[in-house]
Design a protein around this motif. Structure first.
Motif, mmCIF file in Angstrom:
data_model
loop_
_atom_site.group_PDB
_atom_site.id
_atom_site.type_symbol
_atom_site.label_atom_id
_atom_site.label_comp_id
_atom_site.label_asym_id
_atom_site.label_seq_id
_atom_site.Cartn_x
_atom_site.Cartn_y
_atom_site.Cartn_z
ATOM 1 N N PRO A 86 4.669 -9.962 -5.534
ATOM 2 C CA PRO A 86 3.295 -9.690 -5.068
ATOM 3 C C PRO A 86 2.255 -10.130 -6.096
ATOM 4 O O PRO A 86 2.511 -10.160 -7.300
ATOM 5 N N LYS A 87 1.095 -10.460 -5.589
ATOM 6 C CA LYS A 87 0.008 -10.875 -6.469
ATOM 7 C C LYS A 87 -0.563 -9.669 -7.203
ATOM 8 O O LYS A 87 -0.632 -8.573 -6.671
ATOM 9 N N LEU A 88 -0.961 -9.908 -8.438
ATOM 10 C CA LEU A 88 -1.538 -8.855 -9.255
ATOM 11 C C LEU A 88 -2.962 -9.255 -9.620
ATOM 12 O O LEU A 88 -3.222 -9.840 -10.661
ATOM 13 N N ASN A 89 -3.881 -8.942 -8.727
ATOM 14 C CA ASN A 89 -5.289 -9.288 -8.942
ATOM 15 C C ASN A 89 -6.032 -8.037 -9.397
ATOM 16 O O ASN A 89 -6.316 -7.136 -8.618
ATOM 17 N N LEU A 90 -6.337 -8.003 -10.685
ATOM 18 C CA LEU A 90 -6.964 -6.820 -11.264
ATOM 19 C C LEU A 90 -8.456 -6.982 -11.500
ATOM 20 O O LEU A 90 -9.112 -6.060 -11.985
ATOM 21 N N ILE A 420 4.681 -6.593 -17.063
ATOM 22 C CA ILE A 420 5.242 -5.435 -16.363
ATOM 23 C C ILE A 420 5.618 -5.811 -14.935
ATOM 24 O O ILE A 420 6.721 -5.488 -14.461
ATOM 25 N N ARG A 421 4.707 -6.499 -14.252
ATOM 26 C CA ARG A 421 4.996 -6.927 -12.873
ATOM 27 C C ARG A 421 6.211 -7.860 -12.843
ATOM 28 O O ARG A 421 7.102 -7.726 -11.993
ATOM 29 N N ASP A 422 6.288 -8.801 -13.792
ATOM 30 C CA ASP A 422 7.395 -9.753 -13.825
ATOM 31 C C ASP A 422 8.731 -9.070 -14.106
ATOM 32 O O ASP A 422 9.758 -9.429 -13.528
ATOM 33 N N LEU A 423 8.737 -8.087 -14.999
ATOM 34 C CA LEU A 423 9.993 -7.395 -15.298
ATOM 35 C C LEU A 423 10.462 -6.583 -14.096
ATOM 36 O O LEU A 423 11.661 -6.562 -13.781
ATOM 37 N N GLU A 435 12.927 -4.140 -3.627
ATOM 38 C CA GLU A 435 11.591 -4.725 -3.505
ATOM 39 C C GLU A 435 10.501 -3.670 -3.418
ATOM 40 O O GLU A 435 9.361 -3.903 -3.823
ATOM 41 N N ASN A 436 10.855 -2.501 -2.919
ATOM 42 C CA ASN A 436 9.866 -1.439 -2.800
ATOM 43 C C ASN A 436 9.280 -1.063 -4.157
ATOM 44 O O ASN A 436 8.087 -0.760 -4.284
ATOM 45 N N ASP A 437 10.109 -1.093 -5.199
ATOM 46 C CA ASP A 437 9.615 -0.756 -6.529
ATOM 47 C C ASP A 437 8.782 -1.878 -7.136
ATOM 48 O O ASP A 437 7.962 -1.621 -8.029
ATOM 49 N N VAL A 438 8.968 -3.113 -6.679
ATOM 50 C CA VAL A 438 8.097 -4.197 -7.127
ATOM 51 C C VAL A 438 6.689 -3.962 -6.577
ATOM 52 O O VAL A 438 5.692 -4.062 -7.306
ATOM 53 N N LYS A 439 6.612 -3.630 -5.306
ATOM 54 C CA LYS A 439 5.313 -3.339 -4.695
ATOM 55 C C LYS A 439 4.704 -2.078 -5.315
ATOM 56 O O LYS A 439 3.488 -1.996 -5.530
ATOM 57 N N PHE A 440 5.577 -1.098 -5.577
ATOM 58 C CA PHE A 440 5.104 0.149 -6.184
ATOM 59 C C PHE A 440 4.523 -0.111 -7.572
ATOM 60 O O PHE A 440 3.505 0.495 -7.955
ATOM 61 N N GLN A 446 -2.575 -1.308 -10.369
ATOM 62 C CA GLN A 446 -3.920 -1.354 -9.792
ATOM 63 C C GLN A 446 -4.595 0.012 -9.869
ATOM 64 O O GLN A 446 -5.793 0.111 -10.168
ATOM 65 N N ASP A 447 -3.832 1.067 -9.623
ATOM 66 C CA ASP A 447 -4.395 2.415 -9.734
ATOM 67 C C ASP A 447 -4.757 2.749 -11.173
ATOM 68 O O ASP A 447 -5.756 3.442 -11.433
ATOM 69 N N LEU A 448 -3.957 2.293 -12.136
ATOM 70 C CA LEU A 448 -4.293 2.515 -13.534
ATOM 71 C C LEU A 448 -5.651 1.913 -13.871
ATOM 72 O O LEU A 448 -6.491 2.551 -14.519
#
Length: 758
Positions: A86-90, A420-423, A435-440, A446-448
Motif C-alpha cells: 500500500p502507498k504511504l502518503n503522509l 517500517i512499511r517495507d519491513l 496482508e491485513n497487517d501490512v494495511k494495518f 498515518q494515525d501516528l
C-alpha cells in the motif's frame, strides 16, 4: 466444469437430427476407415480423459498441489496475484483531535496502558496510585459495561470507535491488541513515556522510576555505562535474559525452543553508553513471561508459580546483531520508540506482542536505539490458568526463522516510516503475518502522524556491531533457588521444609496482630516462635506493655481502635490477620482462603452467643451507639450495612477472635474506626458492623466458618475437640510453657516441623 457440461449438452442436442441421415445406410468399414471417420470424436474423448486424469492426479498428489484451489490459481492464471504494497502518503494527513471523549482536554507525559476484560483487579487498583502516571484502561467486547476505577481513564468500544483512528477498522473485538488505540490516545494527549502493562502486575516498591530510566536526556543517564551482551557471534542471534538475572532453567515466551538448552552465562560483557535505551524490558517476579511449554511441564499441581530473579543484577543491553523476547505487560517505551507499540492483528494473541518485539528491535537499530533488560520491576500473580499451546504453535515454528530473517533484512529507504512499511510488507511475503497487517501498519503510521507524532531520524550506522575486546567486563550471575528444575531436584527437598516454604510464601507479606490475655512473660516468646515463622511479622498487644518482649499496650474490648496505627506502620503488606490468644490458628489450612477478601466466622452458630456478663440494658446501649455510627457512614458503607442488617432494632454479633482485613479494605476500616470515636462499642459488635459496611457478607471468604467454636463451658476439655483439619479452634487457654508443649504435640499433625521447636 458446469459450463463445459452445459456446452457439451447443447452440442449433442444440435446433432441429434443429423445422426439418422448420416447413418441411414449401413457400411462395412475397416479400422483405418473407422478412425478416419471418427477422428474428431476420438480427439474429444482423449482430451476429456486426460483432463480427468490430470485433475485426479493434482487433487490426490500433495506435492503437485496442496488443494484444487491452489492448482487453479497457480496453473491457470497467467498473472498470479501478489500482496500489494500500500502507498504511504503522509504529506496530506489531516490532524485528528479528540473531540468525542470526556478527556479531550487532559494532558499527561507518563501513561500506563492496560487492557481490561473484567472488573478492576487489586493490582490495577495499585497501579492507579503510582505518582506521576496516568492509567488508561482499554475495553473490549467482554469488558463489563459499567467498568470504572477512580483514577483511571477508560475507553469503551464505542468511545474507541468515535476517536476517528483509521486502525480501529482492523482490530478484533475480543482481544488485548485493542491497546493500539490506547497508545494513540496517550500520544495524542501528550505522552512522552508509555508503560505497557496488564492488570495482574504490581510495581515492586510502588515506583517505576526506581527501576527504569525515565529521563534519557539527563546527564546521569547519558554518562552511565550499561552492560551489553557480546556481539560478533554469528551463531547467536537471540539470548535468554533470565540467565543474566539468576534463573538458568526458566525461559521467556518467544525464545526459540532450540535455544532453551543454552543455559551458560556470558563469559564477559562489553559496555554501551546510556541515553538510547528507547525500549526497556522489565523482569517479572512471581509469574514471569513464560510460554505454554514451560508452564505445562514445570508446574506442580495447582500451586502458583513464585519465581524470583536477582534484584541486584545490573541491567543489560542488546547489541545490534542480537535480539531478546519483548512482551506487552512490563515494558517501557520512550517517545522515539512509540512507533514500535503497534500490535499485529493477523496472528494469535499469544504471538502478537512477541512478533512486535522482534520487528521493533530490527527497526530500532535504524535510529541508533537499543533494548535494555532491567532487574525485577513488577510482581505478577499466577492465576493458575492453563496456557493454550495451540495459540503459540506458529510462534514456536516460525520465531527462529523470523529472527534470522530480520537480522539479514535491509532497506534502502531514507525515512523510518518507509522502512517500517517495507519491513511489514516483507514479513507478509515471508508468511510471518498476512496482508491485513501490512494495511494495518500503514493505518497505524498515518494515525501516528495525525495525532502529532514526529518520526525519529535515521542514523548512518553499521548494523553489524563492532566488538572492543579491550573493554571486557565480567559478571557471573548467581544461581538462585528454583522449584522448577524437574523431578530430580524437587525430590531432594524435604517434604516438611517444602510445606514451610509454601506457607511462608503465602503469608510472608501478612502481618499477624495478636492480643494476649494470659501472662505475656510466660507466653509471648512462645507465640512468636509458633507463628513468627509463617507471617511477615507479629505485633503482640496486651493489657500491660512490656518493652523487653516487644509487647504493646491495648484493650481487648476495643482492640479495633489500636489497629489503624499498626496498619500505618506496615503500609506495603497484603493484609492483617487479627487473633486472640484463646484461639488456635491452624495456618496450614489457610492456603485456600482468598487474601483479597474479608475473613470472619460469621456463619458459625455458636459464635453468635451473648457476651458474658452483659445484660439487656448493655445491649440496648450498644445498639444505640451502632445506629448513631451507621447514620454518619458514607453512602457506600451505609448502603452495604443496611442491605446486610436492614433492621435498626437488630444487632450483628459474632465471634471475632480471629478475622482478616485485606489491604484493599484497610482505608475503609480506618474510616469506620474514626466514626466510632469515643463510643465504647464492644469489638464483637464493632468488627461485624465494620465488615458488613465494607462488603456484603456473601462476598466474605467462608473458610473461617469451618473453625471449631465451642462454648466456654467446654474449655477445660479443649484437648478432646482439637482437630488439625480445621482453620482454627476456639477456645484454648495457654498460660504456661507446659501448656504450649501439649498444644505443639497436637499441632504437629499439621506441621511436623513444630516438634523440632520445643
Amino acid at each position: 466444469m458446469i459450463v463445459q457440461d452445459q456446452s457439451s449438452t447443447k452440442s449433442s442436442k444440435s446433432h441429434k437430427h443429423l445422426i439418422p441421415h448420416h447413418f441411414s445406410e449401413p457400411k462395412n468399414l475397416d479400422f483405418s476407415t473407422w478412425v478416419s471417420v471418427n477422428s474428431f470424436k476420438i480427439f474429444i474423448i482423449t482430451v476429456l480423459t486426460l483432463s480427468v486424469a490430470a485433475f485426479f492426479f493434482f487433487f490426490h498428489n500433495p506435492i503437485a498441489s496442496p488443494t484444487p484451489f491452489c492448482f487453479q490459481k497457480s496453473r491457470l492464471s497467467n498473472n498470479p496475484q501478489k500482496i500489494k504494497i500500500p502507498k504511504l502518503n503522509l504529506d496530506k494527513i489531516q490532524p485528528i483531535l479528540d473531540k468525542s471523549s470526556p478527556y479531550s482536554s487532559f494532558h499527561s507525559e507518563q501513561w500506563i496502558v492496560v487492557s481490561v476484560t473484567d472488573y478492576p483487579s487489586d493490582s490495577l487498583q495499585k497501579l492507579v496510585k503510582l505518582k506521576g502516571w496516568q492509567v488508561l484502561a482499554i475495553g473490549n467486547s467482554k469488558t463489563p459495561p459499567d467498568w470504572s476505577l477512580k483514577g483511571a481513564l477508560f475507553l469503551s468500544l464505542e468511545q474507541q470507535a468515535n476517536l476517528g483512528f483509521r486502525l480501529v477498522d482492523f482490530l478484533p473485538y475480543e482481544s488485548y491488541v485493542r491497546k493500539s488505540v490506547g497508545y494513540l490516545f496517550a500520544i495524542q494527549h501528550g505522552a512522552r513515556r508509555i508503560f505497557d502493562a496488564d492488570d495482574r502486575g504490581e510495581v515492586i516498591g510502588g515506583e517505576l522510576g526506581k527501576h527504569f530510566d525515565l529521563d534519557l536526556e539527563s546527564v546521569i543517564v547519558k554518562q552511565q555505562r550499561i552492560f551489553q551482551y557480546t556481539s560478533g557471534n554469528s551463531n547467536r542471534t537471540v539470548v535468554n535474559p533470565y540467565i543474566h538475572f539468576g534463573q538458568r532453567s526458566v525461559w521467556p515466551r518467544g525464545l526459540p525452543l532450540e535455544n532453551v538448552g543454552e543455559v551458560s552465562h556470558e563469559e564477559f560483557y562489553t559496555e554501551v553508553s546510556g541515553g538510547k535505551q528507547y525500549i526497556q524490558q522489565g523482569i517479572s517476579n512471581g509469574l514471569p513471561d513464560v510460554d505454554s511449554v514451560f508452564y505445562s511441564t514445570r508446574k506442580t499441581g495447582s500451586v502458583p508459580f513464585d519465581i524470583r530473579f536477582d534484584e541486584q543484577a545490573p541491567k543489560v543491553a542488546l547489541p545490534r546483531d542480537t535480539m531478546v523476547p519483548i512482551n506487552s505487560f512490563n515494558t517501557l517505551f520512550h517517545y522515539n520508540a512509540f512507533w514500535a507499540l503497534m500490535l499485529p492483528v493477523s496472528v494469535s494473541t499469544m504471538a502478537s506482542d512477541v512478533l512486535r518485539g522482534y520487528w521493533a528491535q530490527r527497526l530500532l537499530w535504524e535510529i541508533g536505539g537499543f533494548v535494555a533488560v532491567y532487574p525485577p520491576t513488577i510482581y505478577r500473580h499466577d492465576k493458575t490458568e492453563s496456557y493454550p499451546f495451540i495459540e503459540e504453535k506458529d510462534l514456536h515454528v516460525n520465531v527462529g526463522r523470523l529472527i534470522k530473517f530480520l537480522i539479514s533484512w535491509r532497506s534502502e529507504k531514507h525515512k523510518l516510516f518507509q522502512k517500517i512499511r517495507d519491513l511489514s510488507y516483507s514479513m507478509a511475503e515471508e508468511g510471518f503475518w498476512n496482508e491485513n497487517d501490512v494495511k494495518f501498519t500503514v493505518a497505524w503510521l498515518q494515525d501516528l502522524v495525525a495525532v502529532g507524532y514526529q518520526q525519529p531520524k535515521l542514523m548512518a550506522i553499521e548494523l553489524k556491531a563492532n566488538v572492543d575486546l579491550s573493554d571486557r567486563k565480567e559478571y557471573v550471575p548467581p544461581k538462585l533457588p528454583s522449584m522448577h528444575l524437574g523431578v530430580e531436584e524437587s525430590l531432594t527437598v524435604n517434604y516438611e521444609i517444602g510445606n514451610l516454604i509454601r506457607w511462608k510464601k503465602n503469608f510472608g507479606n501478612v502481618v499477624l496482630i495478636m492480643f494476649v490475655s494470659g501472662p505475656v512473660q510466660q507466653t509471648a516468646l512462645e507465640w512468636r516462635l509458633l507463628y513468627g515463622r509463617i507471617f511477615k511479622t507479629m505485633v503482640i498487644l496486651s493489657t500491660q506493655a512490656d518493652a523487653d518482649l516487644a509487647v504493646e499496650q491495648g484493650q481487648l474490648d476495643q482492640i479495633y481502635k489500636y489497629l489503624p496505627k499498626i496498619f500505618d506502620r506496615f503500609n506495603s503488606t497484603d493484609g492483617f490477620l487479627v487473633l486472640h490468644d484463646n484461639t488456635i490458628l491452624n495456618y496450614w489450612n489457610l492456603l485456600q482462603a482468598d487474601r483479597s477478601k474479608l475473613w470472619i466466622a460469621n456463619k458459625v452458630p455458636t459464635s453468635r452467643t451473648v457476651i458474658d456478663g452483659k445484660d439487656t440494658t448493655w445491649f440496648t446501649k450498644q445498639s444505640n451507639m451502632v445506629n448513631r455510627v451507621v447514620s454518619t457512614m458514607p453512602a457506600h458503607l451505609q448502603v452495604n450495612y443496611k442491605e446486610s442488617c436492614p433492621s435498626e432494632q437488630s444487632l450483628a454479633l459474632c465471634g471475632s477472635e480471629v478475622f482478616y482485613i485485606p489491604r484493599r479494605f484497610v482505608s475503609d476500616f480506618v474510616d469506620l474506626v474514626d466514626l466510632v470515636g469515643d463510643f465504647e462499642i464492644h469489638y464483637k459488635i464493632a468488627v461485624p458492623m465494620f465488615f458488613m459496611a465494607i462488603d456484603l457478607p456473601q462476598n466474605f471468604d467462608p473458610l473461617l466458618n469451618k473453625m471449631i467454636y465451642k462454648t466456654e463451658a467446654l474449655s477445660n476439655r479443649s484437648f478432646d475437640f482439637y482437630s488439625a483439619q480445621v482453620p482454627a479452634v476456639y477456645p484454648w487457654i495457654i498460660s504456661t510453657e507446659s501448656d504450649f508443649v501439649k498444644l505443639i504435640r497436637l499441632m504437629a499433625a499439621g506441621d511436623p516441623l513444630l516438634m523440632e521447636l520445643f
